[in-house]
Write a protein that holds these residues in place. Structure first.
Motif, PDB file in Angstrom:
ATOM      1  N   TYR A 161       3.657  15.751  17.844  1.00  0.00           N
ATOM      2  CA  TYR A 161       3.570  14.788  18.447  1.00  0.00           C
ATOM      3  C   TYR A 161       2.599  14.422  17.331  1.00  0.00           C
ATOM      4  CZ  TYR A 161       4.769  15.945  22.987  1.00  0.00           C
ATOM      5  OH  TYR A 161       5.632  16.471  23.931  1.00  0.00           O
ATOM      6  N   ARG A 213      -8.654  15.799  28.373  1.00  0.00           N
ATOM      7  CA  ARG A 213      -7.823  15.840  27.063  1.00  0.00           C
ATOM      8  C   ARG A 213      -8.252  15.831  25.640  1.00  0.00           C
ATOM      9  NH1 ARG A 213      -2.671  12.539  26.510  1.00  0.00           N
ATOM     10  NH2 ARG A 213      -2.256  11.705  24.318  1.00  0.00           N
ATOM     11  N   PHE A 266       8.424  13.819  36.084  1.00  0.00           N
ATOM     12  CA  PHE A 266       7.080  14.400  35.036  1.00  0.00           C
ATOM     13  C   PHE A 266       8.067  15.141  34.264  1.00  0.00           C
ATOM     14  CE2 PHE A 266       3.676  16.469  34.721  1.00  0.00           C
ATOM     15  CZ  PHE A 266       2.150  15.353  33.965  1.00  0.00           C
ATOM     16  N   ARG A 293      -0.784  10.953  34.211  1.00  0.00           N
ATOM     17  CA  ARG A 293       0.185  10.091  33.976  1.00  0.00           C
ATOM     18  C   ARG A 293      -0.324  10.449  32.156  1.00  0.00           C
ATOM     19  NH1 ARG A 293       1.592   6.324  35.601  1.00  0.00           N
ATOM     20  NH2 ARG A 293       3.142   6.796  37.868  1.00  0.00           N
ATOM     21  N   ALA A 294      -1.388   9.410  32.336  1.00  0.00           N
ATOM     22  CA  ALA A 294      -1.619   8.824  31.197  1.00  0.00           C
ATOM     23  C   ALA A 294      -1.979   9.471  29.721  1.00  0.00           C
ATOM     24  CB  ALA A 294      -2.957   7.627  30.906  1.00  0.00           C
ATOM     25  N   ASP A 354      -1.720   7.809  38.797  1.00  0.00           N
ATOM     26  CA  ASP A 354      -1.546   6.592  36.725  1.00  0.00           C
ATOM     27  C   ASP A 354      -2.904   7.059  35.545  1.00  0.00           C
ATOM     28  OD1 ASP A 354       0.612   4.948  37.228  1.00  0.00           O
ATOM     29  OD2 ASP A 354      -1.596   2.981  38.508  1.00  0.00           O
ATOM     30  N   THR A 389      -2.004  12.838  30.172  1.00  0.00           N
ATOM     31  CA  THR A 389      -0.819  14.179  29.854  1.00  0.00           C
ATOM     32  C   THR A 389       0.082  13.419  28.934  1.00  0.00           C
ATOM     33  OG1 THR A 389       0.865  13.814  31.910  1.00  0.00           O
ATOM     34  CG2 THR A 389      -1.832  15.272  32.252  1.00  0.00           C
ATOM     35  N   LYS A 390       0.434  11.988  28.766  1.00  0.00           N
ATOM     36  CA  LYS A 390       1.214  11.430  27.910  1.00  0.00           C
ATOM     37  C   LYS A 390       1.336  12.026  26.340  1.00  0.00           C
ATOM     38  CE  LYS A 390       2.816   6.440  27.954  1.00  0.00           C
ATOM     39  NZ  LYS A 390       4.417   6.621  26.600  1.00  0.00           N
ATOM     40  N   ASP A 391       2.210  11.999  25.664  1.00  0.00           N
ATOM     41  CA  ASP A 391       2.728  12.770  24.637  1.00  0.00           C
ATOM     42  C   ASP A 391       1.220  13.727  24.625  1.00  0.00           C
ATOM     43  OD1 ASP A 391       4.406  10.303  24.277  1.00  0.00           O
ATOM     44  OD2 ASP A 391       3.143   9.014  23.469  1.00  0.00           O
ATOM     45  N   ARG A 420       6.966  17.030  30.990  1.00  0.00           N
ATOM     46  CA  ARG A 420       5.566  17.843  29.812  1.00  0.00           C
ATOM     47  C   ARG A 420       6.139  18.927  29.226  1.00  0.00           C
ATOM     48  NH1 ARG A 420       5.405  13.155  31.104  1.00  0.00           N
ATOM     49  NH2 ARG A 420       3.216  12.123  31.263  1.00  0.00           N
TER      50      ARG A 420
END
Length: 174
Positions: free
Chosen positions: A173, A25, A105, A74-75, A71, A77-79, A107
């Motif tokens: 974002y 990230r 999913f 997902r966390a 999890d 890659t979120k936003d 993105r």
């Protein structure tokens, strides 16, 4: 935010599964979080894949399945923009793994192959290995998710610095 992703798989076909994943990230300036894991694909890893990646069936036997690491994926890659070298490949596998868990999913994608062709035109090859060689980016542990993702992070940072056409979204974002 950008989620710079690389995966290794059991192959390229419709029944292939993920054997390793790395997600960095990145906030556009630096890495802010990292996740990396071998993945038990729950299917056989062919010998040619083991020769390419060094990942064999014994290595992943006791590794978590994708459902056990979902999890984290997902966390991280979120936003965030989903960034990868040949993004549709990595994204397709991850999307399919979430689909198998009955989760949709989605993105927004940024492909470092496509961006490199526009920001660094005229290079002989845009494969990750050749591109990194041309741009003097060192890849440690080639054909492994963490090593290739880390090289893609360095490539992406170089793309950000050289993006005079403003092709890379920086405030989607925010």
């Amino acid at each position: 935010m950008y989620a710079i992703v690389d995966i290794e798989t059991t192959g390229g076909g419709g029944t292939a599964r993920i054997t390793e994943i790395a997600v960095f990230r990145h906030d556009g300036e630096q890495i802010v979080d990292v996740f990396h894991s071998l993945i038990n694909p729950e299917i056989y890893i062919p010998p040619f894949i083991t020769r390419l990646t060094g990942i064999d069936n014994a290595m992943v036997k006791d590794s978590p399945t994708f459902s056990e690491v979902q999890d984290h994926v997902r966390a991280l890659t979120k936003d965030a923009w989903f960034v990868a070298h040949n993004a549709k490949f990595d994204y397709g596998f991850i999307k399919r793994e979430f689909g198998a868990l009955d989760e949709y999913f989605q993105r927004d994608l940024l492909c470092t192959v496509q961006l490199s062709r526009k920001i660094f035109p005229g290079l002989k090859s845009y494969s990750l290995g050749n591109l990194c060689q041309s741009l003097e980016i060192i890849i440690e542990n080639r054909h492994r998710a963490h090593g290739d993702a880390e090289a893609t992070v360095r490539l992406f940072e170089m793309l950000l610095r050289n993006d005079i056409q403003k092709l890379i979204p920086i405030d989607f974002y925010q």
